[in-house]
Design an enzyme around this catalytic site. Structure first.
Site, mmCIF file in Angstrom:
data_model
loop_
_atom_site.group_PDB
_atom_site.id
_atom_site.type_symbol
_atom_site.label_atom_id
_atom_site.label_comp_id
_atom_site.label_asym_id
_atom_site.label_seq_id
_atom_site.Cartn_x
_atom_site.Cartn_y
_atom_site.Cartn_z
ATOM 1 N N CYS A 71 1.985 3.727 -9.059
ATOM 2 C CA CYS A 71 0.956 3.997 -7.612
ATOM 3 C C CYS A 71 1.297 3.295 -6.823
ATOM 4 C CB CYS A 71 -0.060 3.118 -9.071
ATOM 5 S SG CYS A 71 -1.086 4.083 -10.303
ATOM 6 N N HIS A 125 -3.844 1.201 -3.572
ATOM 7 C CA HIS A 125 -3.833 0.735 -4.954
ATOM 8 C C HIS A 125 -4.626 -1.018 -4.825
ATOM 9 C CE1 HIS A 125 -2.006 -0.513 -8.802
ATOM 10 N NE2 HIS A 125 -1.703 -1.299 -8.647
#
Length: 533
Positions: A71, A125
Protein backbone atom coordinates in the site's frame (compact mmCIF):
# COMPACT_ATOMS: atom_id res chain seq x y z
CA UNK A 1 20.03 11.64 1.94
CA UNK A 2 17.19 11.95 -0.54
CA UNK A 3 16.88 15.47 -1.85
CA UNK A 4 13.58 17.32 -2.31
CA UNK A 5 12.37 17.07 -5.87
CA UNK A 6 10.18 20.10 -6.42
CA UNK A 7 9.36 22.75 -3.90
CA UNK A 8 5.90 24.08 -3.24
CA UNK A 9 7.19 27.55 -3.97
CA UNK A 10 8.13 26.48 -7.49
CA UNK A 11 4.66 25.14 -8.11
CA UNK A 12 2.91 28.15 -6.65
CA UNK A 13 4.94 30.29 -8.98
CA UNK A 14 3.07 28.59 -11.82
CA UNK A 15 -0.31 28.91 -10.17
CA UNK A 16 -3.28 30.19 -12.07
CA UNK A 17 -6.89 30.90 -11.39
CA UNK A 18 -9.61 29.21 -13.38
CA UNK A 19 -13.34 28.80 -13.22
CA UNK A 20 -15.19 25.50 -13.01
CA UNK A 21 -16.28 25.90 -16.62
CA UNK A 22 -12.69 26.22 -17.88
CA UNK A 23 -11.34 22.93 -16.57
CA UNK A 24 -12.65 19.38 -16.17
CA UNK A 25 -13.38 18.03 -12.72
CA UNK A 26 -11.59 14.87 -11.59
CA UNK A 27 -13.12 11.95 -9.71
CA UNK A 28 -10.15 9.92 -8.49
CA UNK A 29 -11.28 6.48 -7.29
CA UNK A 30 -8.85 4.20 -5.43
CA UNK A 31 -9.63 0.58 -4.57
CA UNK A 32 -7.39 -1.17 -2.06
CA UNK A 33 -6.02 -4.68 -2.78
CA UNK A 34 -8.17 -5.13 -5.89
CA UNK A 35 -6.67 -7.37 -8.52
CA UNK A 36 -8.32 -7.36 -11.98
CA UNK A 37 -11.10 -9.63 -10.66
CA UNK A 38 -13.90 -7.87 -12.55
CA UNK A 39 -16.28 -8.84 -15.30
CA UNK A 40 -14.65 -6.35 -17.66
CA UNK A 41 -11.34 -8.16 -17.14
CA UNK A 42 -12.85 -11.51 -18.03
CA UNK A 43 -13.59 -12.80 -14.54
CA UNK A 44 -16.04 -15.67 -14.93
CA UNK A 45 -17.52 -15.07 -11.51
CA UNK A 46 -17.18 -11.43 -10.36
CA UNK A 47 -20.41 -9.39 -10.23
CA UNK A 48 -19.24 -5.87 -11.08
CA UNK A 49 -21.84 -4.19 -13.35
CA UNK A 50 -20.96 -0.59 -12.51
CA UNK A 51 -17.24 -0.87 -13.15
CA UNK A 52 -17.98 -2.96 -16.23
CA UNK A 53 -20.25 -0.19 -17.55
CA UNK A 54 -17.60 2.44 -16.92
CA UNK A 55 -15.02 0.37 -18.80
CA UNK A 56 -17.45 -0.16 -21.66
CA UNK A 57 -17.85 3.59 -22.09
CA UNK A 58 -14.23 4.49 -21.40
CA UNK A 59 -10.78 2.92 -21.73
CA UNK A 60 -9.75 -0.25 -19.90
CA UNK A 61 -6.06 -1.02 -19.46
CA UNK A 62 -5.38 -4.73 -19.71
CA UNK A 63 -1.73 -4.41 -18.71
CA UNK A 64 -1.33 -1.81 -15.99
CA UNK A 65 1.24 -2.28 -13.23
CA UNK A 66 2.02 -0.84 -9.81
CA UNK A 67 5.54 0.15 -8.81
CA UNK A 68 5.55 -1.89 -5.60
CA UNK A 69 2.92 -4.38 -4.51
CA UNK A 70 2.12 -2.94 -1.11
CA UNK A 71 0.00 0.00 0.00
CA UNK A 72 2.21 2.84 1.21
CA UNK A 73 5.03 2.66 -1.34
CA UNK A 74 2.58 2.16 -4.21
CA UNK A 75 0.38 5.07 -3.20
CA UNK A 76 3.32 7.36 -2.43
CA UNK A 77 4.68 6.62 -5.89
CA UNK A 78 1.50 7.25 -7.87
CA UNK A 79 0.52 10.30 -5.79
CA UNK A 80 3.90 11.95 -6.41
CA UNK A 81 4.58 10.63 -9.89
CA UNK A 82 7.94 9.36 -8.60
CA UNK A 83 9.13 5.76 -8.42
CA UNK A 84 10.10 4.01 -5.16
CA UNK A 85 13.82 4.43 -5.80
CA UNK A 86 13.18 8.18 -5.90
CA UNK A 87 10.70 8.51 -3.03
CA UNK A 88 12.74 6.17 -0.84
CA UNK A 89 9.60 4.40 0.41
CA UNK A 90 9.86 0.61 0.42
CA UNK A 91 7.66 -0.33 3.41
CA UNK A 92 4.62 0.88 5.33
CA UNK A 93 6.35 2.23 8.43
CA UNK A 94 7.95 5.37 7.07
CA UNK A 95 6.00 8.37 5.84
CA UNK A 96 6.30 10.20 2.56
CA UNK A 97 6.99 13.58 4.18
CA UNK A 98 9.77 12.13 6.33
CA UNK A 99 11.68 11.33 3.16
CA UNK A 100 10.28 13.89 0.73
CA UNK A 101 9.16 16.96 2.69
CA UNK A 102 8.93 19.19 -0.37
CA UNK A 103 7.77 16.91 -3.18
CA UNK A 104 4.56 18.11 -4.83
CA UNK A 105 1.74 15.58 -4.88
CA UNK A 106 -0.88 15.26 -7.59
CA UNK A 107 -3.71 17.03 -5.71
CA UNK A 108 -1.25 19.64 -4.41
CA UNK A 109 -0.32 20.43 -8.01
CA UNK A 110 -4.00 20.76 -8.89
CA UNK A 111 -4.53 23.18 -5.99
CA UNK A 112 -1.71 25.33 -7.30
CA UNK A 113 -3.53 25.59 -10.63
CA UNK A 114 -6.91 26.69 -9.38
CA UNK A 115 -8.58 23.46 -8.27
CA UNK A 116 -10.34 22.66 -5.03
CA UNK A 117 -9.38 19.25 -3.66
CA UNK A 118 -10.88 16.94 -1.06
CA UNK A 119 -10.97 13.23 -0.28
CA UNK A 120 -13.06 10.64 1.54
CA UNK A 121 -11.76 7.21 2.50
CA UNK A 122 -8.28 5.92 1.68
CA UNK A 123 -6.26 7.75 -0.98
CA UNK A 124 -2.82 8.01 0.59
CA UNK A 125 -1.88 5.25 3.02
CA UNK A 126 -2.86 5.95 6.62
CA UNK A 127 -0.24 8.20 8.16
CA UNK A 128 0.38 9.82 4.79
CA UNK A 129 -2.91 11.68 4.37
CA UNK A 130 -1.00 14.94 3.82
CA UNK A 131 -3.89 17.13 4.94
CA UNK A 132 -1.80 20.28 5.08
CA UNK A 133 -0.47 20.14 1.52
CA UNK A 134 -2.69 18.00 -0.69
CA UNK A 135 -6.24 18.94 0.26
CA UNK A 136 -7.75 22.41 0.12
CA UNK A 137 -10.99 21.66 1.92
CA UNK A 138 -12.38 19.21 4.44
CA UNK A 139 -15.01 16.74 3.26
CA UNK A 140 -18.44 16.42 4.78
CA UNK A 141 -17.90 14.74 8.16
CA UNK A 142 -21.31 13.31 8.96
CA UNK A 143 -24.78 12.79 7.50
CA UNK A 144 -27.90 13.15 9.55
CA UNK A 145 -29.60 9.85 10.19
CA UNK A 146 -26.60 7.68 9.24
CA UNK A 147 -24.45 6.35 12.06
CA UNK A 148 -20.68 6.24 11.51
CA UNK A 149 -19.30 2.69 11.62
CA UNK A 150 -16.88 1.91 14.45
CA UNK A 151 -14.78 -1.10 15.38
CA UNK A 152 -14.29 -2.58 11.92
CA UNK A 153 -17.09 -5.12 12.22
CA UNK A 154 -20.86 -4.70 12.19
CA UNK A 155 -21.38 -7.58 14.61
CA UNK A 156 -20.59 -7.00 18.28
CA UNK A 157 -19.26 -10.54 18.71
CA UNK A 158 -16.60 -9.99 16.06
CA UNK A 159 -15.51 -6.70 17.56
CA UNK A 160 -15.20 -8.54 20.87
CA UNK A 161 -13.06 -11.27 19.30
CA UNK A 162 -10.77 -8.58 17.94
CA UNK A 163 -10.56 -6.82 21.31
CA UNK A 164 -9.96 -10.04 23.24
CA UNK A 165 -7.28 -11.19 20.79
CA UNK A 166 -5.46 -7.90 21.11
CA UNK A 167 -5.45 -8.16 24.90
CA UNK A 168 -4.15 -11.72 24.71
CA UNK A 169 -1.44 -10.89 22.19
CA UNK A 170 -0.31 -7.84 24.17
CA UNK A 171 -0.03 -9.95 27.31
CA UNK A 172 1.89 -12.66 25.49
CA UNK A 173 4.09 -10.72 23.06
CA UNK A 174 4.12 -7.15 24.32
CA UNK A 175 4.41 -4.27 21.86
CA UNK A 176 5.05 -6.62 18.92
CA UNK A 177 1.33 -7.39 19.05
CA UNK A 178 0.53 -3.87 17.85
CA UNK A 179 1.98 -4.73 14.45
CA UNK A 180 -1.23 -6.59 13.64
CA UNK A 181 -1.08 -9.75 15.74
CA UNK A 182 -4.26 -8.97 17.65
CA UNK A 183 -6.88 -9.31 14.92
CA UNK A 184 -10.48 -10.31 14.54
CA UNK A 185 -11.99 -12.66 11.93
CA UNK A 186 -10.87 -12.40 8.32
CA UNK A 187 -14.43 -11.97 7.08
CA UNK A 188 -17.98 -11.02 8.05
CA UNK A 189 -21.30 -11.00 6.18
CA UNK A 190 -23.76 -9.24 8.45
CA UNK A 191 -27.27 -8.46 7.19
CA UNK A 192 -26.81 -4.70 7.45
CA UNK A 193 -27.10 -1.65 5.16
CA UNK A 194 -24.12 -0.58 3.06
CA UNK A 195 -23.37 2.30 5.41
CA UNK A 196 -22.74 -0.10 8.32
CA UNK A 197 -19.25 -0.57 6.88
CA UNK A 198 -16.74 2.16 6.12
CA UNK A 199 -16.81 2.10 2.34
CA UNK A 200 -20.55 2.59 2.13
CA UNK A 201 -20.45 5.36 4.71
CA UNK A 202 -17.54 7.13 3.01
CA UNK A 203 -19.31 6.98 -0.34
CA UNK A 204 -22.23 8.92 1.12
CA UNK A 205 -19.80 11.47 2.54
CA UNK A 206 -18.10 11.76 -0.85
CA UNK A 207 -21.44 12.31 -2.60
CA UNK A 208 -22.38 15.11 -0.22
CA UNK A 209 -18.91 16.62 -0.56
CA UNK A 210 -19.15 16.49 -4.35
CA UNK A 211 -22.51 18.26 -4.28
CA UNK A 212 -20.96 21.14 -2.36
CA UNK A 213 -17.88 21.28 -4.60
CA UNK A 214 -20.00 21.20 -7.76
CA UNK A 215 -21.68 24.44 -6.70
CA UNK A 216 -18.37 26.28 -6.19
CA UNK A 217 -16.68 28.51 -8.74
CA UNK A 218 -13.62 26.27 -9.01
CA UNK A 219 -13.18 22.88 -10.70
CA UNK A 220 -12.80 20.03 -8.24
CA UNK A 221 -10.47 17.09 -7.68
CA UNK A 222 -12.29 14.60 -5.45
CA UNK A 223 -10.62 11.45 -4.17
CA UNK A 224 -12.80 8.52 -3.10
CA UNK A 225 -10.82 5.66 -1.62
CA UNK A 226 -12.28 2.24 -0.88
CA UNK A 227 -10.62 0.02 1.73
CA UNK A 228 -12.20 -3.17 0.44
CA UNK A 229 -11.30 -5.71 -0.75
CA UNK A 230 -8.45 -5.25 1.73
CA UNK A 231 -8.61 -7.52 4.74
CA UNK A 232 -10.76 -7.85 6.67
CA UNK A 233 -13.31 -8.92 4.08
CA UNK A 234 -16.43 -7.42 5.60
CA UNK A 235 -19.41 -6.74 3.36
CA UNK A 236 -23.20 -6.76 3.75
CA UNK A 237 -24.84 -10.15 3.31
CA UNK A 238 -26.62 -9.06 0.11
CA UNK A 239 -23.26 -9.05 -1.70
CA UNK A 240 -22.31 -12.48 -0.40
CA UNK A 241 -25.64 -13.73 -1.69
CA UNK A 242 -24.66 -12.78 -5.25
CA UNK A 243 -22.39 -15.83 -5.33
CA UNK A 244 -22.92 -19.58 -5.20
CA UNK A 245 -19.83 -20.80 -3.33
CA UNK A 246 -19.87 -24.11 -5.18
CA UNK A 247 -19.41 -22.25 -8.47
CA UNK A 248 -16.48 -20.07 -7.38
CA UNK A 249 -13.38 -21.12 -9.34
CA UNK A 250 -10.27 -21.51 -7.24
CA UNK A 251 -6.63 -20.84 -8.16
CA UNK A 252 -5.51 -23.02 -11.04
CA UNK A 253 -1.81 -22.85 -10.10
CA UNK A 254 -1.38 -23.24 -6.35
CA UNK A 255 2.29 -24.26 -6.35
CA UNK A 256 5.33 -22.03 -6.31
CA UNK A 257 6.91 -21.49 -9.73
CA UNK A 258 9.09 -24.42 -10.76
CA UNK A 259 12.70 -23.31 -10.33
CA UNK A 260 11.57 -19.94 -8.93
CA UNK A 261 13.30 -17.92 -6.25
CA UNK A 262 12.71 -19.28 -2.75
CA UNK A 263 12.60 -15.68 -1.54
CA UNK A 264 10.00 -14.73 -4.14
CA UNK A 265 7.02 -15.86 -2.07
CA UNK A 266 5.97 -15.35 1.54
CA UNK A 267 4.00 -17.43 4.03
CA UNK A 268 0.76 -15.40 3.78
CA UNK A 269 1.72 -13.50 6.92
CA UNK A 270 -0.99 -10.83 6.65
CA UNK A 271 -3.87 -13.29 6.40
CA UNK A 272 -2.52 -15.56 9.16
CA UNK A 273 -2.81 -12.79 11.74
CA UNK A 274 -6.60 -13.06 11.48
CA UNK A 275 -8.63 -15.04 14.00
CA UNK A 276 -9.59 -18.48 12.74
CA UNK A 277 -6.80 -18.72 10.15
CA UNK A 278 -4.17 -21.49 10.60
CA UNK A 279 -0.89 -20.01 11.82
CA UNK A 280 1.15 -22.50 9.82
CA UNK A 281 0.44 -25.04 7.08
CA UNK A 282 -2.23 -25.11 4.36
CA UNK A 283 -5.59 -23.39 4.75
CA UNK A 284 -7.62 -26.28 3.39
CA UNK A 285 -10.14 -26.25 0.53
CA UNK A 286 -13.25 -25.26 2.52
CA UNK A 287 -11.65 -22.23 4.18
CA UNK A 288 -9.97 -21.21 0.92
CA UNK A 289 -13.31 -21.20 -0.87
CA UNK A 290 -14.93 -19.15 1.90
CA UNK A 291 -12.10 -16.63 1.77
CA UNK A 292 -12.40 -16.17 -1.98
CA UNK A 293 -16.17 -15.84 -1.56
CA UNK A 294 -15.51 -13.10 1.01
CA UNK A 295 -13.12 -11.31 -1.36
CA UNK A 296 -15.63 -11.40 -4.21
CA UNK A 297 -18.41 -10.11 -1.96
CA UNK A 298 -16.22 -7.11 -1.12
CA UNK A 299 -15.54 -6.51 -4.81
CA UNK A 300 -19.28 -6.38 -5.51
CA UNK A 301 -19.86 -4.16 -2.48
CA UNK A 302 -17.30 -1.65 -3.74
CA UNK A 303 -18.70 -1.86 -7.27
CA UNK A 304 -22.12 -0.83 -5.96
CA UNK A 305 -20.61 2.20 -4.22
CA UNK A 306 -18.87 3.25 -7.45
CA UNK A 307 -22.26 3.10 -9.16
CA UNK A 308 -23.77 5.38 -6.51
CA UNK A 309 -20.95 7.89 -6.91
CA UNK A 310 -21.20 8.03 -10.70
CA UNK A 311 -24.97 8.44 -10.57
CA UNK A 312 -24.51 11.27 -8.08
CA UNK A 313 -22.31 13.07 -10.63
CA UNK A 314 -25.10 12.72 -13.16
CA UNK A 315 -27.70 14.00 -10.71
CA UNK A 316 -25.50 17.00 -9.92
CA UNK A 317 -25.20 17.82 -13.63
CA UNK A 318 -21.39 17.54 -13.72
CA UNK A 319 -20.90 14.04 -15.15
CA UNK A 320 -20.16 15.31 -18.65
CA UNK A 321 -17.35 17.54 -17.44
CA UNK A 322 -15.71 15.13 -15.01
CA UNK A 323 -12.76 12.83 -15.69
CA UNK A 324 -13.30 9.52 -13.89
CA UNK A 325 -10.26 7.38 -13.21
CA UNK A 326 -10.39 4.13 -11.23
CA UNK A 327 -7.30 2.29 -10.04
CA UNK A 328 -6.17 -0.45 -7.69
CA UNK A 329 -2.94 0.02 -5.73
CA UNK A 330 -1.66 -3.54 -6.39
CA UNK A 331 -2.89 -7.05 -7.07
CA UNK A 332 -3.56 -9.93 -4.69
CA UNK A 333 -2.85 -13.66 -4.59
CA UNK A 334 -5.98 -15.68 -3.79
CA UNK A 335 -4.15 -18.97 -3.34
CA UNK A 336 -2.20 -18.39 -6.56
CA UNK A 337 1.30 -19.88 -6.19
CA UNK A 338 0.15 -21.08 -2.77
CA UNK A 339 0.03 -17.52 -1.41
CA UNK A 340 -2.73 -15.37 0.07
CA UNK A 341 -1.81 -11.71 -0.05
CA UNK A 342 0.00 -9.06 -2.04
CA UNK A 343 3.73 -8.41 -1.64
CA UNK A 344 5.40 -10.31 -4.48
CA UNK A 345 7.08 -9.39 -7.75
CA UNK A 346 4.89 -11.64 -9.88
CA UNK A 347 2.14 -10.76 -12.34
CA UNK A 348 -0.67 -11.59 -9.92
CA UNK A 349 0.57 -8.98 -7.41
CA UNK A 350 1.91 -6.26 -9.70
CA UNK A 351 -0.89 -6.15 -12.29
CA UNK A 352 -3.72 -3.82 -11.34
CA UNK A 353 -7.12 -2.73 -12.62
CA UNK A 354 -7.08 0.70 -14.28
CA UNK A 355 -9.78 2.44 -16.29
CA UNK A 356 -10.52 6.00 -17.31
CA UNK A 357 -13.45 7.94 -18.75
CA UNK A 358 -13.01 11.46 -20.10
CA UNK A 359 -15.49 13.81 -21.77
CA UNK A 360 -13.53 14.17 -24.98
CA UNK A 361 -11.99 10.77 -25.62
CA UNK A 362 -12.56 9.43 -29.15
CA UNK A 363 -12.30 5.70 -28.51
CA UNK A 364 -14.84 4.20 -26.12
CA UNK A 365 -15.25 0.63 -24.98
CA UNK A 366 -12.16 -0.73 -26.68
CA UNK A 367 -9.50 -1.91 -24.21
CA UNK A 368 -5.80 -1.41 -24.71
CA UNK A 369 -2.93 -3.87 -24.27
CA UNK A 370 -0.40 -1.05 -23.93
CA UNK A 371 1.98 -1.40 -21.00
CA UNK A 372 1.20 1.37 -18.52
CA UNK A 373 2.09 2.05 -14.89
CA UNK A 374 0.35 3.71 -11.98
CA UNK A 375 3.06 6.36 -11.97
CA UNK A 376 1.69 7.40 -15.38
CA UNK A 377 -1.54 8.73 -13.88
CA UNK A 378 0.02 11.95 -12.57
CA UNK A 379 1.19 13.26 -15.98
CA UNK A 380 -1.96 11.95 -17.67
CA UNK A 381 -4.31 13.89 -15.42
CA UNK A 382 -2.14 16.98 -15.74
CA UNK A 383 -2.34 16.82 -19.52
CA UNK A 384 -6.09 16.23 -19.52
CA UNK A 385 -6.61 19.23 -17.24
CA UNK A 386 -4.25 21.45 -19.21
CA UNK A 387 -1.72 21.66 -16.37
CA UNK A 388 2.06 21.66 -16.81
CA UNK A 389 3.76 18.40 -15.85
CA UNK A 390 6.34 18.94 -13.06
CA UNK A 391 9.94 18.11 -13.87
CA UNK A 392 10.20 15.50 -11.11
CA UNK A 393 7.51 13.23 -12.60
CA UNK A 394 8.79 9.81 -13.69
CA UNK A 395 5.74 8.58 -15.53
CA UNK A 396 4.52 9.00 -19.09
CA UNK A 397 1.12 10.46 -19.98
CA UNK A 398 -1.12 7.90 -21.67
CA UNK A 399 -3.50 10.52 -23.12
CA UNK A 400 -2.73 9.44 -26.73
CA UNK A 401 -4.16 5.99 -25.93
CA UNK A 402 -7.56 7.53 -25.24
CA UNK A 403 -7.97 8.17 -28.95
CA UNK A 404 -5.87 5.31 -30.31
CA UNK A 405 -5.72 2.33 -27.90
CA UNK A 406 -3.73 0.18 -30.36
CA UNK A 407 -0.90 2.61 -31.04
CA UNK A 408 2.71 1.65 -30.30
CA UNK A 409 3.58 2.34 -26.68
CA UNK A 410 6.38 1.90 -24.19
CA UNK A 411 8.27 -1.35 -24.10
CA UNK A 412 8.32 -2.19 -20.40
CA UNK A 413 6.75 -1.63 -16.98
CA UNK A 414 8.85 -1.69 -13.80
CA UNK A 415 8.12 -2.84 -10.25
CA UNK A 416 10.16 -3.89 -7.23
CA UNK A 417 9.82 -5.50 -3.82
CA UNK A 418 12.27 -6.23 -0.99
CA UNK A 419 12.61 -9.92 -0.13
CA UNK A 420 8.98 -10.78 0.77
CA UNK A 421 9.88 -14.10 2.40
CA UNK A 422 11.95 -12.46 5.13
CA UNK A 423 10.00 -9.25 5.69
CA UNK A 424 6.99 -8.54 7.84
CA UNK A 425 3.71 -8.12 5.93
CA UNK A 426 4.19 -4.34 5.80
CA UNK A 427 7.48 -4.96 3.90
CA UNK A 428 9.54 -3.70 6.85
CA UNK A 429 12.53 -5.78 8.06
CA UNK A 430 11.80 -8.56 10.54
CA UNK A 431 11.90 -7.49 14.15
CA UNK A 432 13.20 -9.65 16.98
CA UNK A 433 9.77 -9.34 18.55
CA UNK A 434 8.17 -10.88 15.48
CA UNK A 435 10.56 -13.84 15.65
CA UNK A 436 9.40 -14.48 19.21
CA UNK A 437 5.73 -14.69 18.27
CA UNK A 438 3.99 -17.57 16.52
CA UNK A 439 5.56 -16.15 13.35
CA UNK A 440 8.84 -17.75 14.43
CA UNK A 441 8.12 -21.18 12.88
CA UNK A 442 6.91 -19.58 9.64
CA UNK A 443 10.05 -17.48 9.39
CA UNK A 444 12.30 -20.48 10.04
CA UNK A 445 10.43 -22.46 7.40
CA UNK A 446 10.83 -19.91 4.61
CA UNK A 447 14.38 -19.13 5.68
CA UNK A 448 15.24 -22.82 5.44
CA UNK A 449 14.02 -22.94 1.83
CA UNK A 450 16.18 -19.95 0.91
CA UNK A 451 19.29 -21.38 2.57
CA UNK A 452 18.75 -24.71 0.80
CA UNK A 453 18.46 -22.97 -2.57
CA UNK A 454 21.24 -20.41 -2.15
CA UNK A 455 23.85 -22.58 -0.44
CA UNK A 456 27.15 -20.79 0.13
CA UNK A 457 25.76 -17.49 -1.17
CA UNK A 458 23.40 -17.24 1.82
CA UNK A 459 24.10 -14.14 3.89
CA UNK A 460 21.57 -13.27 6.59
CA UNK A 461 22.15 -9.51 6.62
CA UNK A 462 21.97 -9.28 2.83
CA UNK A 463 18.85 -11.39 2.47
CA UNK A 464 16.95 -9.83 5.36
CA UNK A 465 18.01 -6.21 5.11
CA UNK A 466 19.21 -5.39 1.62
CA UNK A 467 17.91 -7.86 -0.98
CA UNK A 468 15.59 -6.23 -3.53
CA UNK A 469 13.71 -7.91 -6.32
CA UNK A 470 13.63 -5.70 -9.42
CA UNK A 471 11.07 -6.83 -11.97
CA UNK A 472 10.31 -5.75 -15.52
CA UNK A 473 7.31 -6.74 -17.62
CA UNK A 474 7.69 -6.54 -21.38
CA UNK A 475 5.23 -7.54 -24.06
CA UNK A 476 6.35 -11.17 -23.80
CA UNK A 477 8.43 -11.66 -20.67
CA UNK A 478 8.66 -11.01 -16.95
CA UNK A 479 12.20 -10.71 -15.62
CA UNK A 480 12.91 -10.68 -11.87
CA UNK A 481 16.45 -9.81 -10.80
CA UNK A 482 17.35 -10.24 -7.12
CA UNK A 483 20.14 -7.84 -6.14
CA UNK A 484 21.80 -6.11 -3.22
CA UNK A 485 19.87 -2.84 -3.02
CA UNK A 486 23.01 -1.03 -1.89
CA UNK A 487 24.53 -1.72 -5.30
CA UNK A 488 21.79 -2.11 -7.94
CA UNK A 489 24.36 -2.71 -10.68
CA UNK A 490 25.86 -5.68 -8.82
CA UNK A 491 25.59 -9.18 -10.21
CA UNK A 492 22.26 -10.69 -9.21
CA UNK A 493 22.11 -13.41 -6.58
CA UNK A 494 19.20 -15.01 -8.48
CA UNK A 495 17.26 -14.39 -11.70
CA UNK A 496 13.78 -15.43 -12.79
CA UNK A 497 12.37 -15.34 -16.31
CA UNK A 498 8.81 -16.15 -17.33
CA UNK A 499 7.49 -16.35 -20.90
CA UNK A 500 3.95 -14.99 -21.01
CA UNK A 501 3.50 -16.27 -24.52
CA UNK A 502 3.57 -19.89 -23.33
CA UNK A 503 3.21 -19.51 -19.54
CA UNK A 504 0.89 -16.63 -18.55
CA UNK A 505 0.55 -18.08 -15.06
CA UNK A 506 4.29 -17.77 -14.45
CA UNK A 507 4.55 -21.41 -13.40
CA UNK A 508 8.13 -22.13 -14.54
CA UNK A 509 11.33 -20.09 -14.30
CA UNK A 510 13.18 -20.52 -17.60
CA UNK A 511 16.12 -18.19 -16.90
CA UNK A 512 18.78 -20.90 -16.94
CA UNK A 513 17.62 -22.18 -20.34
CA UNK A 514 17.61 -18.71 -21.93
CA UNK A 515 20.83 -16.89 -21.02
CA UNK A 516 20.75 -14.64 -24.08
CA UNK A 517 17.19 -13.48 -23.34
CA UNK A 518 18.14 -12.87 -19.71
CA UNK A 519 21.19 -10.86 -20.74
CA UNK A 520 19.22 -8.69 -23.17
CA UNK A 521 16.39 -8.09 -20.71
CA UNK A 522 18.81 -7.33 -17.88
CA UNK A 523 20.41 -4.64 -20.02
CA UNK A 524 16.94 -3.23 -20.67
CA UNK A 525 16.13 -3.32 -16.94
CA UNK A 526 19.36 -1.53 -16.12
CA UNK A 527 18.64 1.13 -18.75
CA UNK A 528 15.56 2.06 -16.72
CA UNK A 529 12.16 3.52 -17.36
CA UNK A 530 13.31 6.37 -19.59
CA UNK A 531 14.71 3.94 -22.13
CA UNK A 532 11.35 2.15 -22.32
CA UNK A 533 9.49 5.17 -23.72
Amino acid sequence: MIKPLLTLACVLGLACTCSAADKPNVLFIAIDDLRPELGCYGSEIAVSPNLDALAKDGLLFNRAYCQQAICRPSRASLMTGARPETTGLFHNYVSLRELQPDIVTLPQHFIAHGYETAYCGKIFHQGDTDEENSWSRSPVKWIKGIEKPVGGYALAENNKIKSDNMKEMLAKYGEAARRGLGSGPAYENADVPDTAYGDGYNTRLAIETMKQMAKADKPFFLGLGFKKPHLNWTAPKRYWDLYDPDKIPMATHSDAPEGGAAMGLHASFELRTRAGIPKIGPLGPELSRTLKHAYLACVSYVDAQVGLMVRALEDAGVRDNTIIIVWGDHGWHLGDMGVWGKATNYEIATRVPLMIWTPGMKSRGKPTDALVELVDMYPTLCELAGLPIPDHVEGHSFVPLLDDPDRAWKTAAFSQYPNPALREWAANPLSQGMRETWFGPLIREVEGRIIEQMGDTWDRELFEQHLMGYTMRTDRYRLVVWRDHRNPQADPVFVELFDHQSDPGETKNIASQNPNVVAALTRQLDAGWKAAL
